[in-house]
Design an enzyme around this catalytic site. Structure first.
Site, short mmCIF file in Angstrom:
data_model
loop_
_atom_site.label_atom_id
_atom_site.label_comp_id
_atom_site.label_asym_id
_atom_site.label_seq_id
_atom_site.Cartn_x
_atom_site.Cartn_y
_atom_site.Cartn_z
N GLU A 138 1.63 -13.38 12.24
CA GLU A 138 1.99 -12.29 12.95
C GLU A 138 2.02 -11.05 12.09
O GLU A 138 2.01 -11.11 10.68
CB GLU A 138 3.58 -12.34 13.18
CG GLU A 138 3.85 -13.50 13.96
CD GLU A 138 3.40 -13.12 15.55
OE1 GLU A 138 3.43 -12.16 15.99
OE2 GLU A 138 2.65 -14.30 16.20
N GLY B 17 0.14 5.45 -4.41
CA GLY B 17 -0.70 6.99 -4.74
C GLY B 17 0.22 7.91 -4.02
O GLY B 17 0.24 8.92 -4.53
N ASN C 297 -11.08 -2.14 -5.55
CA ASN C 297 -10.31 -1.30 -6.41
C ASN C 297 -10.86 -1.05 -7.83
O ASN C 297 -10.53 0.05 -8.26
CB ASN C 297 -8.69 -1.84 -6.56
CG ASN C 297 -8.02 -1.80 -5.23
OD1 ASN C 297 -6.93 -2.64 -5.01
ND2 ASN C 297 -8.28 -0.92 -4.44
N ASP D 113 0.91 -1.25 -0.08
CA ASP D 113 -0.04 0.00 0.01
C ASP D 113 0.90 1.27 0.00
O ASP D 113 2.04 1.30 0.57
CB ASP D 113 -0.96 0.04 1.21
CG ASP D 113 -1.99 1.00 1.20
OD1 ASP D 113 -2.41 1.42 -0.07
OD2 ASP D 113 -2.68 1.16 1.96
N ARG E 141 -5.01 -2.01 8.89
CA ARG E 141 -6.10 -2.70 8.39
C ARG E 141 -5.68 -3.65 7.38
O ARG E 141 -5.02 -3.83 6.79
CB ARG E 141 -7.05 -1.83 8.16
CG ARG E 141 -6.84 -0.95 6.89
CD ARG E 141 -8.05 -0.08 6.34
NE ARG E 141 -7.81 0.82 5.37
CZ ARG E 141 -7.35 2.25 5.62
NH1 ARG E 141 -7.47 2.63 6.88
NH2 ARG E 141 -6.98 2.97 4.67
C1 IPE Z 1 -5.32 -2.78 -0.27
O1 IPE Z 1 -5.22 -1.46 -0.30
C2 IPE Z 1 -5.47 -3.26 -1.50
C3 IPE Z 1 -4.26 -3.38 -2.25
C4 IPE Z 1 -3.02 -3.18 -1.60
C5 IPE Z 1 -4.13 -4.09 -3.42
P1 IPE Z 1 -6.22 -0.13 -0.55
O2 IPE Z 1 -5.51 1.10 -0.57
O3 IPE Z 1 -7.15 -0.59 -1.59
O4 IPE Z 1 -7.05 -0.43 0.84
P2 IPE Z 1 -7.83 0.83 1.64
O5 IPE Z 1 -8.47 1.47 0.69
O6 IPE Z 1 -6.76 1.57 2.26
O7 IPE Z 1 -8.60 0.07 2.64
C1 IPE Z 2 -1.63 0.35 -3.50
O1 IPE Z 2 -1.41 1.41 -3.36
C2 IPE Z 2 -1.76 -0.40 -4.91
C3 IPE Z 2 -3.07 -0.63 -4.94
C4 IPE Z 2 -4.02 -0.64 -4.25
C5 IPE Z 2 -3.50 -1.22 -6.31
P1 IPE Z 2 -2.59 2.78 -3.48
O2 IPE Z 2 -2.87 3.01 -4.89
O3 IPE Z 2 -3.79 2.20 -2.45
O4 IPE Z 2 -1.87 3.96 -2.90
P2 IPE Z 2 -2.41 4.80 -1.67
O5 IPE Z 2 -3.06 4.09 -0.58
O6 IPE Z 2 -3.34 5.67 -2.38
O7 IPE Z 2 -1.28 5.82 -1.21
MG MG Z 3 -4.09 2.51 -0.75
#
Ligand code: IPE
Ligand code: IPE
Ligand code: MG
Length: 251
Positions: free
Chosen positions: A203, A19, A64, A16, A190
């Site tokens: 863990e 973005g 997603n 995660d 989470r």
């Molecule tokens: C979880 O990340 C899914 C992936 C890493 C592919 P998200 O960014 O989608 O999850 P939330 O929205 O923070 O719970």
């Molecule tokens: C995880 O990074 C990748 C995917 C969920 C595909 P994010 O795209 O969720 O990045 P943030 O959480 O918005 O920074």
């Molecule tokens: Mg994310």
């Protein structure tokens, strides 16, 4: 887990923060996903070097799909491109790739790419890399319930004989050991619908590091932390000698 070296057999990662990584650099979100791909490539190598048997990475959740269409398109494109570019190196490293999730929603192009990487790496013996794509743990559990209910309705199984084990075998992860260690990057605490059943006794390791910055030093840190954990599985740990409880209430 291998008790002598305390290396987890199965590491699962919620990758995660792509973005936010991009935004902090004034880049587009998809550039963060591209950088995330580099971090994944390095992590696969690091995990294999440690002797990890299974590495599961959460790459795309069912939720997603709700992101802006251009981001979803960019992610699908990246999956196709990534699969094509990485397959030879993965095969060479002895990494077998499996897809975890509901494949039915992918376009024929993505499906083709996923089938190709699974087929071309099927002989890999060193490590199994599991790509969780269009994955939702609740979906997986509901699908398992449907599968078993259908079998029961057809008289193939006795509902009273459904056990934790047989239920586990109806999940997408049938045959894959439960994760020992679940890592989530980017400072979120989470599970976001990831391996709810399988992570019962895993863990957890959380780090503020954003996924594209998750390098070898970060992986080493997670592995060290894991090695220091005391997994009790609800049992009582045997007391080290000289530290038994007082017999008659006196210290
Ligand atoms: C979880 O990340 C899914 C992936 C890493 C592919 P998200 O960014 O989608 O999850 P939330 O929205 O923070 O719970
Ligand atoms: C995880 O990074 C990748 C995917 C969920 C595909 P994010 O795209 O969720 O990045 P943030 O959480 O918005 O920074
Ligand atoms: Mg994310």
């Amino acid at each position: 887990m291998n008790e002598t070296t305390r290396i987890p057999s199965h590491v699962a990662i919620i990758m995660d923060g792509n973005g936010r990584w991009a935004r902090r650099r004034g880049k587009e979100r998809y550039e963060g996903h591209m950088a995330g791909m580099d971090a994944l490539r390095a992590t696969v190598r690091n995990a294999a070097e440690y002797g990890v048997g299974y590495l599961t990475v959460y790459a795309f959740s069912t939720e997603n799909w709700g992101r802006p269409q251009h981001e979803v398109d960019a992610l699908m494109h990246l999956i196709c491109k990534g699969v094509e570019m990485e397959t030879p190196a993965l095969a060479e490293q002895g990494v077998r790739v499996l897809i975890l999730g509901d494949k039915s929603r992918f376009s024929p192009e993505v499906l083709d790419a996923l089938d190709r990487i699974e087929n071309r790496t099927a002989q890999g013996k060193r490590m199994t890399l599991i790509l969780a794509l269009n994955y939702s743990s609740r979906n997986e559990i509901a699908a398992a319930a449907r599968k078993l209910a259908r079998k029961a309705a057809a008289g193939e199984i006795d509902p009273d004989q459904i056990t934790e084990q047989s239920f586990g075998e109806a999940l997408y992860t049938a045959g894959i050991p439960d994760p020992d260690l679940v890592i989530r990057t980017s400072g979120e605490y989470r599970l976001s619908n990831f391996l709810l059943w399988q992570a019962s006794y895993a863990e957890f390791y959380f780090t503020d590091t954003l996924w594209p910055d998750f390098d070898k030093a970060e992986f080493d840190k997670a592995m060290r932390e894991y090695a220091s954990r005391d997994r009790r599985y609800g049992l009582v740990k045997s007391e080290p000698e000289g530290q038994t409880a007082p017999q008659d209430g006196k210290a």
